[in-house]
Design a protein around this motif. Structure first.
Motif, PDB file in Angstrom:
ATOM      1  N   ARG A  19       0.844  -1.188   0.000  1.00 39.02           N
ATOM      2  CA  ARG A  19       0.000   0.000   0.000  1.00 39.02           C
ATOM      3  C   ARG A  19       0.879   1.237   0.000  1.00 39.02           C
ATOM      4  O   ARG A  19       1.768   1.369   0.845  1.00 39.02           O
ATOM      5  N   LEU A  20       0.607   2.113  -0.924  1.00 41.49           N
ATOM      6  CA  LEU A  20       1.309   3.393  -0.973  1.00 41.49           C
ATOM      7  C   LEU A  20       0.475   4.450  -0.257  1.00 41.49           C
ATOM      8  O   LEU A  20      -0.755   4.410  -0.292  1.00 41.49           O
ATOM      9  N   SER A  21       1.190   5.372   0.362  1.00 44.24           N
ATOM     10  CA  SER A  21       0.527   6.503   1.020  1.00 44.24           C
ATOM     11  C   SER A  21       1.087   7.788   0.439  1.00 44.24           C
ATOM     12  O   SER A  21       2.240   7.850   0.013  1.00 44.24           O
ATOM     13  N   CYS A  22       0.249   8.807   0.441  1.00 46.77           N
ATOM     14  CA  CYS A  22       0.669  10.134  -0.011  1.00 46.77           C
ATOM     15  C   CYS A  22       0.047  11.152   0.922  1.00 46.77           C
ATOM     16  O   CYS A  22      -1.182  11.281   0.965  1.00 46.77           O
ATOM     17  N   ALA A  23       0.884  11.844   1.641  1.00 46.23           N
ATOM     18  CA  ALA A  23       0.402  12.837   2.599  1.00 46.23           C
ATOM     19  C   ALA A  23       0.745  14.225   2.101  1.00 46.23           C
ATOM     20  O   ALA A  23       1.916  14.524   1.843  1.00 46.23           O
ATOM     21  N   ALA A  24      -0.270  15.063   1.993  1.00 43.78           N
ATOM     22  CA  ALA A  24      -0.069  16.457   1.593  1.00 43.78           C
ATOM     23  C   ALA A  24      -0.060  17.320   2.841  1.00 43.78           C
ATOM     24  O   ALA A  24      -0.905  17.170   3.729  1.00 43.78           O
ATOM     25  N   SER A  25       0.899  18.224   2.907  1.00 42.01           N
ATOM     26  CA  SER A  25       1.009  19.097   4.070  1.00 42.01           C
ATOM     27  C   SER A  25       1.382  20.500   3.627  1.00 42.01           C
ATOM     28  O   SER A  25       1.806  20.723   2.494  1.00 42.01           O
ATOM     29  N   GLY A  26       1.217  21.421   4.548  1.00 44.25           N
ATOM     30  CA  GLY A  26       1.523  22.811   4.261  1.00 44.25           C
ATOM     31  C   GLY A  26       0.260  23.643   4.231  1.00 44.25           C
ATOM     32  O   GLY A  26      -0.759  23.288   4.823  1.00 44.25           O
ATOM     33  N   SER A  27       0.347  24.750   3.549  1.00 44.46           N
ATOM     34  CA  SER A  27      -0.786  25.652   3.466  1.00 44.46           C
ATOM     35  C   SER A  27      -1.763  25.144   2.415  1.00 44.46           C
ATOM     36  O   SER A  27      -1.538  25.305   1.217  1.00 44.46           O
ATOM     37  N   ILE A  28      -2.842  24.510   2.879  1.00 50.50           N
ATOM     38  CA  ILE A  28      -3.816  23.897   1.979  1.00 50.50           C
ATOM     39  C   ILE A  28      -5.217  24.320   2.392  1.00 50.50           C
ATOM     40  O   ILE A  28      -5.614  24.083   3.527  1.00 50.50           O
ATOM     41  N   PHE A  29      -5.952  24.906   1.445  1.00 43.40           N
ATOM     42  CA  PHE A  29      -7.338  25.278   1.718  1.00 43.40           C
ATOM     43  C   PHE A  29      -8.282  24.146   1.338  1.00 43.40           C
ATOM     44  O   PHE A  29      -9.164  23.778   2.103  1.00 43.40           O
ATOM     45  N   SER A  30      -8.080  23.615   0.143  1.00 46.39           N
ATOM     46  CA  SER A  30      -8.901  22.480  -0.275  1.00 46.39           C
ATOM     47  C   SER A  30      -8.178  21.683  -1.352  1.00 46.39           C
ATOM     48  O   SER A  30      -7.393  22.229  -2.122  1.00 46.39           O
ATOM     49  N   ILE A  31      -8.461  20.396  -1.365  1.00 37.63           N
ATOM     50  CA  ILE A  31      -7.889  19.496  -2.367  1.00 37.63           C
ATOM     51  C   ILE A  31      -9.027  18.965  -3.227  1.00 37.63           C
ATOM     52  O   ILE A  31      -9.962  18.350  -2.718  1.00 37.63           O
ATOM     53  N   ARG A  32      -8.922  19.203  -4.510  1.00 37.88           N
ATOM     54  CA  ARG A  32      -9.967  18.744  -5.422  1.00 37.88           C
ATOM     55  C   ARG A  32      -9.756  17.274  -5.795  1.00 37.88           C
ATOM     56  O   ARG A  32     -10.717  16.504  -5.834  1.00 37.88           O
ATOM     57  N   ALA A  33      -8.533  16.924  -6.069  1.00 41.48           N
ATOM     58  CA  ALA A  33      -8.254  15.550  -6.497  1.00 41.48           C
ATOM     59  C   ALA A  33      -6.851  15.151  -6.068  1.00 41.48           C
ATOM     60  O   ALA A  33      -5.960  15.999  -5.930  1.00 41.48           O
ATOM     61  N   MET A  34      -6.689  13.882  -5.838  1.00 39.44           N
ATOM     62  CA  MET A  34      -5.373  13.294  -5.593  1.00 39.44           C
ATOM     63  C   MET A  34      -5.260  12.037  -6.442  1.00 39.44           C
ATOM     64  O   MET A  34      -6.281  11.476  -6.877  1.00 39.44           O
ATOM     65  N   GLY A  35      -4.044  11.620  -6.665  1.00 44.60           N
ATOM     66  CA  GLY A  35      -3.903  10.414  -7.470  1.00 44.60           C
ATOM     67  C   GLY A  35      -2.468  10.001  -7.635  1.00 44.60           C
ATOM     68  O   GLY A  35      -1.566  10.564  -7.003  1.00 44.60           O
ATOM     69  N   TRP A  36      -2.310   9.020  -8.494  1.00 45.27           N
ATOM     70  CA  TRP A  36      -0.990   8.441  -8.728  1.00 45.27           C
ATOM     71  C   TRP A  36      -0.737   8.278 -10.222  1.00 45.27           C
ATOM     72  O   TRP A  36      -1.632   7.845 -10.977  1.00 45.27           O
ATOM     73  N   TYR A  37       0.453   8.624 -10.606  1.00 45.50           N
ATOM     74  CA  TYR A  37       0.990   8.295 -11.913  1.00 45.50           C
ATOM     75  C   TYR A  37       2.168   7.347 -11.680  1.00 45.50           C
ATOM     76  O   TYR A  37       2.683   7.251 -10.576  1.00 45.50           O
ATOM     77  N   ARG A  38       2.577   6.702 -12.728  1.00 47.56           N
ATOM     78  CA  ARG A  38       3.782   5.881 -12.626  1.00 47.56           C
ATOM     79  C   ARG A  38       4.580   5.992 -13.909  1.00 47.56           C
ATOM     80  O   ARG A  38       4.041   6.259 -14.972  1.00 47.56           O
ATOM     81  N   GLN A  39       5.879   5.751 -13.754  1.00 45.81           N
ATOM     82  CA  GLN A  39       6.766   5.791 -14.913  1.00 45.81           C
ATOM     83  C   GLN A  39       7.748   4.644 -14.818  1.00 45.81           C
ATOM     84  O   GLN A  39       8.537   4.569 -13.867  1.00 45.81           O
ATOM     85  N   ALA A  40       7.680   3.773 -15.792  1.00 47.25           N
ATOM     86  CA  ALA A  40       8.608   2.653 -15.877  1.00 47.25           C
ATOM     87  C   ALA A  40       9.800   3.065 -16.728  1.00 47.25           C
ATOM     88  O   ALA A  40       9.702   3.984 -17.547  1.00 47.25           O
ATOM     89  N   PRO A  41      10.932   2.402 -16.570  1.00 44.41           N
ATOM     90  CA  PRO A  41      12.114   2.747 -17.364  1.00 44.41           C
ATOM     91  C   PRO A  41      11.827   2.696 -18.858  1.00 44.41           C
ATOM     92  O   PRO A  41      11.269   1.723 -19.366  1.00 44.41           O
ATOM     93  N   GLY A  42      12.184   3.780 -19.530  1.00 46.58           N
ATOM     94  CA  GLY A  42      12.005   3.828 -20.981  1.00 46.58           C
ATOM     95  C   GLY A  42      10.588   4.080 -21.450  1.00 46.58           C
ATOM     96  O   GLY A  42      10.316   4.034 -22.651  1.00 46.58           O
ATOM     97  N   LYS A  43       9.695   4.334 -20.510  1.00 40.34           N
ATOM     98  CA  LYS A  43       8.297   4.564 -20.875  1.00 40.34           C
ATOM     99  C   LYS A  43       7.837   5.926 -20.392  1.00 40.34           C
ATOM    100  O   LYS A  43       8.451   6.539 -19.521  1.00 40.34           O
TER     101      LYS A  43
END
Length: 124
Positions: A19-43
């Motif tokens: 399981r991957l986690s992603c924590a956003a911190s700092g000055s944040i009023f609202s988050i519309r969307a979160m997600g994940w991209y990935r990049q494999a070698p050579g792609k």
């Protein structure tokens, strides 16, 4: 400032379920969307999953290649997103990048912020 910090990557055996986690911190009023991209070698970087908050309800979307195996979720109160990955395959090996579309203040426009990425290697 805004920071996105990913965690949970590493070496995983085929069929594993990290399981991957992603924590956003700092000055944040609202988050519309979160997600994940990935990049494999050579792609090129590809979208893996997104979760969008509309009217207090989260809606998830997935790439065809991971649908049914990966599940994205989000804790709105903690500005944290999770990517549960099941039945991992060697072709899932990539650097996984978290992103968030957010605005820092009520008067700001939405901007996209990125994490540094976390390596997921699927190998026996």
């Amino acid at each position: 400032q805004v920071q996105l910090v990913e965690s949970g990557g590493g070496l995983v055996q085929p069929g594993g379920s990290p399981r991957l986690s992603c924590a956003a911190s700092g000055s944040i009023f609202s988050i519309r969307a979160m997600g994940w991209y990935r990049q494999a070698p050579g792609k090129e970087r590809e979208l893996v999953a997104t979760i969008t908050n509309i009217g207090g309800t989260n809606y998830a979307n997935y790439a065809v290649s991971v649908k049914g195996r990966f599940t994205i979720s989000r804790e709105n109160a903690n500005n944290t997103a999770y990517l549960q990955m099941n039945i991992l395959k060697p072709e899932d090996t990539a650097v996984y990048y978290c992103y968030a579309d957010l605005r820092q203040f009520w008067y700001s426009q939405y901007q996209t912020y990125w994490g540094r990425g976390t390596q997921v290697t699927v190998s026996s």
